[in-house]
Design a protein around this motif. Structure first.
Motif: not given
Length: 167
Positions: A36, A39-40
């Motif tokens: 995550q 992804r960010d």
């Protein structure tokens, strides 16, 4: 194949990043990240107009490269600092060099003037790669970092991307 990163690449990029954190001085950080986080990071970089490239092999991202702001102040807005990482099982064959060349092309196309490399001075392979790509040594900062119980020296190299005499 070199292509722009997608959110689905985040897990592979996190694995490459975390291996560098655990086993190398390429990243001067002790904190591992999750998919995550990557992804960010991909979304933030791309939204700001900076590339995140991956080397795809057999449908999997086995390397990644990006550049972003060198420093946050307005006077540096034409300078970028880059990073290139390749999965430990895929470090031969010139993937790092080809991703660097793709980053240089992107930086030139986007209108940047200087690309900066900040490298652990003991990483002679990376230093030599940058020299082969035309980067010049512009500084050495002794003992500015630490990892694995020792001081690290930071080598600074730069590539002037165009011949503008004025910004």
């Amino acid at each position: 194949m070199i292509r722009d990163a997608k959110p689905d690449d985040a897990e592979a990029i996190a694995e490459i990043y975390n291996d560098a954190v655990r086993n190398t001085t390429a990243i001067w950080n002790d904190i591992e990240i999750d998919a995550q986080n990557r992804r960010d990071w991909i979304a933030d970089r791309q939204a700001a107009g900076y590339p995140v490239l991956v080397w795809e092999q057999d449908g999997e991202a086995v390397g990644y490269a990006s550049f972003g702001p060198f420093r946050p102040h307005d006077g540096y807005h034409l300078s970028v600092e880059h990073s290139v990482y390749v999965h430990r099982d895929h470090r031969s064959g010139g993937k790092g060099a080809q991703m660097m060349e793709a980053l240089i092309i992107r930086a030139r196309e986007t209108g940047f003037h200087v690309m900066i490399a900040a490298i652990d001075a003991a990483n002679t392979g990376s230093v030599r790669l940058h020299e082969r790509l035309g980067f010049d040594h512009v500084g050495m900062m002794p003992q500015v970092g630490k990892k694995f119980g020792r001081w690290l020296d930071l080598a600074l190299l730069q590539l002037v991307l165009d011949d503008r005499s004025q910004p």
